[in-house]
Design an enzyme around this catalytic site. Structure first.
Site, mmCIF file in Angstrom:
data_model
loop_
_atom_site.group_PDB
_atom_site.id
_atom_site.type_symbol
_atom_site.label_atom_id
_atom_site.label_comp_id
_atom_site.label_asym_id
_atom_site.label_seq_id
_atom_site.Cartn_x
_atom_site.Cartn_y
_atom_site.Cartn_z
ATOM 1 N N ASP A 74 0.867 -1.166 0.000
ATOM 2 C CA ASP A 74 0.000 0.000 0.000
ATOM 3 C C ASP A 74 0.905 1.217 0.000
ATOM 4 O OD1 ASP A 74 -2.886 0.755 0.027
ATOM 5 O OD2 ASP A 74 -2.195 2.009 1.675
ATOM 6 N N GLY A 158 1.065 5.902 -12.038
ATOM 7 C CA GLY A 158 0.565 6.733 -10.955
ATOM 8 C C GLY A 158 1.101 8.148 -11.013
ATOM 9 N N TYR A 159 1.632 8.628 -9.894
ATOM 10 C CA TYR A 159 2.123 9.999 -9.766
ATOM 11 C C TYR A 159 3.595 10.145 -10.181
ATOM 12 C CZ TYR A 159 -2.082 10.784 -6.897
ATOM 13 O OH TYR A 159 -3.379 10.897 -6.447
#
Length: 213
Positions: A74, A158-159
């Site tokens: 996570d 993602g980022y």
């Protein structure tokens, strides 16, 4: 700490970018790898309030569903100028369609509303290893950097295109996987690679001749 002696391992994720990175890290170590999708395991709701709690939810669900050890990650982006947001809600900022172009734009718009102009940030990753009997172990990695705009680079996911790690002039989105992980460059670089190195150092039952991350 309990050692991972089993050779079969589930990557407890339905996120293809995350699966690809964990495969890159795990395959040299000789495990037979499965994903939650391969085994038709459901994706549990991430109801935890910490990275550790959400990683544990995913790892335990996969381990118990598959009857073999499972590894879950996570992770998220914590922007200092946004009081740590999006943090554990990093994926939710991308919406139901996982549109990270949208999420990166939301980060930039939020930063432009801040008076102090603080663009420092951290990528964080917590890896949870779970066994079917319910035992778990946690490994946390973190890397600091700066949010850039506009996004740069089409690698990673993602980022990655807006995160430039400290000491580098390129974003994660501009780095090939081996450089982002840091293997062969002196030390683990990315948050996930740093968490994974702790897992490898502390939890793998090494044999003579095994590759070392």
């Amino acid at each position: 700490m309990r050692k991972l002696t089993e050779t079969r391992l589930v990557i407890a994720s339905h996120n293809q970018g995350k699966i690809d990175e964990l495969r890159d890290l795990l395959e040299p170590l000789g495990h037979e790898l499965f994903t939650a999708g391969d085994l038709d395991l459901p994706e549990p709701d991430e109801t935890g309030l910490t990275f550790e709690a959400n990683a544990e939810l995913k790892a335990l669900a996969a381990a118990k569903g598959a009857g073999m050890p499972a590894l879950a990650d996570d992770s998220g982006l914590a922007v200092d100028g946004l009081d740590g947001a999006p943090g554990i809600y990093s994926a939710r900022w991308a919406g139901p369609d996982r549109d990270f172009d949208l999420a990166m734009e939301l980060v930039e718009k939020a930063l432009q509303k801040q008076a102090d102009g603080n663009r420092t940030a951290r990528f964080l990753s917590v890896i949870c290893l779970a066994w079917p009997d319910g035992e778990t172990a946690f490994f946390r990695g973190e890397v600091t950097g700066t949010i850039v705009h506009p996004p740069r680079g089409g690698q990673g996911f993602g980022y990655d295109p807006i995160f430039q790690p400290d000491g580098y002039d390129r974003t994660f989105g501009e780095m090939p996987a081996d450089e982002k992980h840091g293997w062969g460059h002196g030390e683990a670089l990315s948050h996930r690679a740093r968490a994974f190195k702790l897992f490898a150092d502390q939890c793998l039952a090494r044999r003579q001749g095994d590759p070392v991350p």
